[in-house]
Scaffold this active site. Structure first.
Site, PDB file in Angstrom:
ATOM      1  N   GLY A  15       0.831  -1.206   0.000  1.00 20.54           N
ATOM      2  CA  GLY A  15       0.000   0.000   0.000  1.00 20.54           C
ATOM      3  C   GLY A  15       0.864   1.253   0.000  1.00 20.54           C
ATOM      4  O   GLY A  15       0.474   2.288   0.552  1.00 20.54           O
ATOM      5  N   ASP A  65      -2.038  -7.397  -5.405  1.00 20.15           N
ATOM      6  CA  ASP A  65      -3.218  -7.434  -4.548  1.00 20.15           C
ATOM      7  C   ASP A  65      -2.818  -8.271  -3.338  1.00 20.15           C
ATOM      8  O   ASP A  65      -2.642  -9.490  -3.448  1.00 20.15           O
ATOM      9  CB  ASP A  65      -4.392  -8.088  -5.295  1.00 20.15           C
ATOM     10  N   ASN A  92       1.139  -2.579   5.290  1.00 20.33           N
ATOM     11  CA  ASN A  92       0.396  -1.324   5.479  1.00 20.33           C
ATOM     12  C   ASN A  92      -0.921  -1.274   4.712  1.00 20.33           C
ATOM     13  O   ASN A  92      -1.846  -0.569   5.118  1.00 20.33           O
ATOM     14  CB  ASN A  92       1.306  -0.156   5.061  1.00 20.33           C
ATOM     15  N   TYR A 157     -13.689  -3.789  10.095  1.00 21.19           N
ATOM     16  CA  TYR A 157     -12.373  -3.143  10.138  1.00 21.19           C
ATOM     17  C   TYR A 157     -11.705  -3.376  11.517  1.00 21.19           C
ATOM     18  O   TYR A 157     -10.527  -3.742  11.592  1.00 21.19           O
ATOM     19  CB  TYR A 157     -12.561  -1.648   9.868  1.00 21.19           C
ATOM     20  N   LYS A 161      -8.206  -5.341  12.407  1.00 18.16           N
ATOM     21  CA  LYS A 161      -7.081  -4.668  13.058  1.00 18.16           C
ATOM     22  C   LYS A 161      -6.742  -5.329  14.399  1.00 18.16           C
ATOM     23  O   LYS A 161      -5.572  -5.419  14.772  1.00 18.16           O
ATOM     24  CB  LYS A 161      -7.378  -3.179  13.234  1.00 18.16           C
TER      25      LYS A 161
HETATM   26  P1  NAP Z   1      -4.929   5.037   1.759  1.00 20.08           P
HETATM   27  O1  NAP Z   1      -4.527   6.455   1.660  1.00 20.08           O
HETATM   28  O2  NAP Z   1      -6.275   4.609   1.285  1.00 20.08           O
HETATM   29  O3  NAP Z   1      -3.802   4.146   1.049  1.00 20.08           O
HETATM   30  C1  NAP Z   1      -3.884   2.761   1.033  1.00 20.08           C
HETATM   31  C2  NAP Z   1      -3.136   2.206  -0.151  1.00 20.08           C
HETATM   32  O4  NAP Z   1      -3.290   0.780  -0.120  1.00 20.08           O
HETATM   33  C3  NAP Z   1      -3.713   2.683  -1.492  1.00 20.08           C
HETATM   34  O5  NAP Z   1      -2.682   2.979  -2.405  1.00 20.08           O
HETATM   35  C4  NAP Z   1      -4.512   1.477  -1.938  1.00 20.08           C
HETATM   36  O6  NAP Z   1      -4.654   1.352  -3.346  1.00 20.08           O
HETATM   37  C5  NAP Z   1      -3.676   0.338  -1.407  1.00 20.08           C
HETATM   38  N1  NAP Z   1      -4.438  -0.905  -1.362  1.00 20.08           N
HETATM   39  C6  NAP Z   1      -5.754  -1.077  -1.091  1.00 20.08           C
HETATM   40  N2  NAP Z   1      -6.088  -2.359  -1.219  1.00 20.08           N
HETATM   41  C7  NAP Z   1      -4.980  -3.029  -1.599  1.00 20.08           C
HETATM   42  C8  NAP Z   1      -4.698  -4.383  -1.919  1.00 20.08           C
HETATM   43  N3  NAP Z   1      -5.646  -5.324  -1.887  1.00 20.08           N
HETATM   44  N4  NAP Z   1      -3.438  -4.719  -2.280  1.00 20.08           N
HETATM   45  C9  NAP Z   1      -2.464  -3.766  -2.346  1.00 20.08           C
HETATM   46  N5  NAP Z   1      -2.674  -2.479  -2.078  1.00 20.08           N
HETATM   47  C10 NAP Z   1      -3.916  -2.105  -1.698  1.00 20.08           C
HETATM   48  O7  NAP Z   1      -4.877   4.522   3.277  1.00 20.08           O
HETATM   49  P2  NAP Z   1      -4.035   5.049   4.527  1.00 20.08           P
HETATM   50  O8  NAP Z   1      -4.891   5.941   5.312  1.00 20.08           O
HETATM   51  O9  NAP Z   1      -2.678   5.483   4.119  1.00 20.08           O
HETATM   52  O10 NAP Z   1      -3.942   3.684   5.359  1.00 20.08           O
HETATM   53  C11 NAP Z   1      -2.773   2.875   5.406  1.00 20.08           C
HETATM   54  C12 NAP Z   1      -2.944   1.875   6.537  1.00 20.08           C
HETATM   55  O11 NAP Z   1      -3.105   2.572   7.771  1.00 20.08           O
HETATM   56  C13 NAP Z   1      -4.191   0.996   6.395  1.00 20.08           C
HETATM   57  O12 NAP Z   1      -3.900  -0.311   6.854  1.00 20.08           O
HETATM   58  C14 NAP Z   1      -5.182   1.648   7.329  1.00 20.08           C
HETATM   59  O13 NAP Z   1      -6.154   0.736   7.791  1.00 20.08           O
HETATM   60  C15 NAP Z   1      -4.263   2.121   8.426  1.00 20.08           C
HETATM   61  N6  NAP Z   1      -4.816   3.209   9.247  1.00 20.08           N
HETATM   62  C16 NAP Z   1      -5.153   4.410   8.675  1.00 20.08           C
HETATM   63  C17 NAP Z   1      -5.668   5.417   9.490  1.00 20.08           C
HETATM   64  C18 NAP Z   1      -6.048   6.775   8.957  1.00 20.08           C
HETATM   65  O14 NAP Z   1      -6.624   7.557   9.724  1.00 20.08           O
HETATM   66  N7  NAP Z   1      -5.756   7.107   7.711  1.00 20.08           N
HETATM   67  C19 NAP Z   1      -5.853   5.174  10.858  1.00 20.08           C
HETATM   68  C20 NAP Z   1      -5.503   3.946  11.381  1.00 20.08           C
HETATM   69  C21 NAP Z   1      -4.976   2.977  10.569  1.00 20.08           C
HETATM   70  P3  NAP Z   1      -6.043   1.852  -4.030  1.00 20.08           P
HETATM   71  O15 NAP Z   1      -6.007   3.335  -3.931  1.00 20.08           O
HETATM   72  O16 NAP Z   1      -5.951   1.317  -5.430  1.00 20.08           O
HETATM   73  O17 NAP Z   1      -7.146   1.229  -3.221  1.00 20.08           O
END
Ligand code: NAP
Length: 249
Positions: A15, A65, A92, A157, A161
């Protein structure tokens, strides 16, 4: 200690095309690591890798994926061919499909568990054999405060987690004899595409619940990942580092 925290190391970041993963890839590269950016969004991954290369560091993009074992195996083979050794794995990639339980479909449940939890299993399984052979490695998985405290409308979710946290602790015990550190990071609310859907009012209401009075930046999480990836954290394993401005304590 090395001048650069990750000099001579190679890392895989799932990711890594956007948000937190992208910030982690950039932070690792800035500290000397070669970075393999694995993402469903191949164009985004290529852009992220190009940006890192333009700063003089080593990065390569891979279309993956994380929920699909075949796809993970192919990428693992290519990344190992390109980089030789992978020292650090950052699990991630993650998605949300929020709904109240009475409305939550099988698909919404399965998609989230498949990407967020099975994806962590798949990538770990693909890269752990090399770490076992070398008797060293760092595995960091991105969980969430929601996996600790729960959140209405996010049962899928939160379960994924919380699963990451149990997986991390079990694996930390299993791999400690081979000097592989396994830790998780539990971010709070971080400004990325995932939280973009929140309105300004929701964001300011959230900030009021956060002792440090702001949403986090992807770089806030990236710095914690850097610590857990480096030798600074060699005596830390099986832990969940909460990066949330003090929301959960
Ligand atoms: P994000 O901006 O949506 O980025 C996630 C990336 O992962 C995107 O490039 C997405 O590609 C890719 N992805 C999605 N499904 C995938 C798959 N099956 N295989 C490979 N890549 C995939 O998310 P983020 O906020 O940076 O989150 C990153 C991590 O932190 C996640 O695990 C999330 O649950 C965790 N997190 C985030 C927050 C927050 O507030 N943002 C809080 C707690 C935890 P596409 O764009 O093509 O889908």
């Amino acid at each position: 200690m090395q001048a650069n925290l990750l000099e001579g190391k190679n890392a895989v970041v799932t990711g890594g095309a956007a948000g937190i993963g992208r910030a982690i890839a950039q932070a690792f590269a800035a500290e000397g690591a070669g970075v393999a950016i694995c993402d469903l969004d191949y164009d985004g991954a290529k852009k992220a890798a190009e940006e890192i290369r333009s700063d003089g560091a080593i990065a390569k993009a891979y279309e993956t994926d994380v929920s699909d074992w075949e796809s993970v195996m192919q990428v693992a083979e290519k990344a190992l061919e390109d980089f030789g050794v992978i020292d650090i794995l950052v699990n991630n990639a993650g998605i949300t499909r929020d709904n109240l339980i009475i409305r939550m479909s099988d698909e919404e449940w399965n998609d989230v568990l498949d990407v967020n939890l099975k994806g962590v299993f798949n990538f770990t399984k693909a890269f752990v054999p090399g770490m076992l052979r070398r008797r060293s490695g760092k595995i960091i998985s991105i969980a969430s405060v929601v996996g600790i405290m729960g959140n209405a409308g996010q049962a899928n979710y939160a379960a994924s987690k919380a699963g990451i946290i149990g997986f991390t602790k079990s694996l930390a015990r299993e791999l400690a004899p081979r000097r592989i550190n396994v830790n998780a990071i539990a971010p709070g609310f971080i400004k990325t595409g995932m939280t973009e859907v929140l309105g300004e009012e929701q964001k300011s209401a959230l900030s009021e619940r956060i002792p440090l009075s702001r949403l986090g930046e992807p770089e806030d999480v990236a710095r914690s990942a850097l610590f857990l990836a480096s030798e600074l954290s060699d005596y830390i394993t099986g832990q969940v580092l909460v990066v949330d401005g003090g929301m959960v304590m």
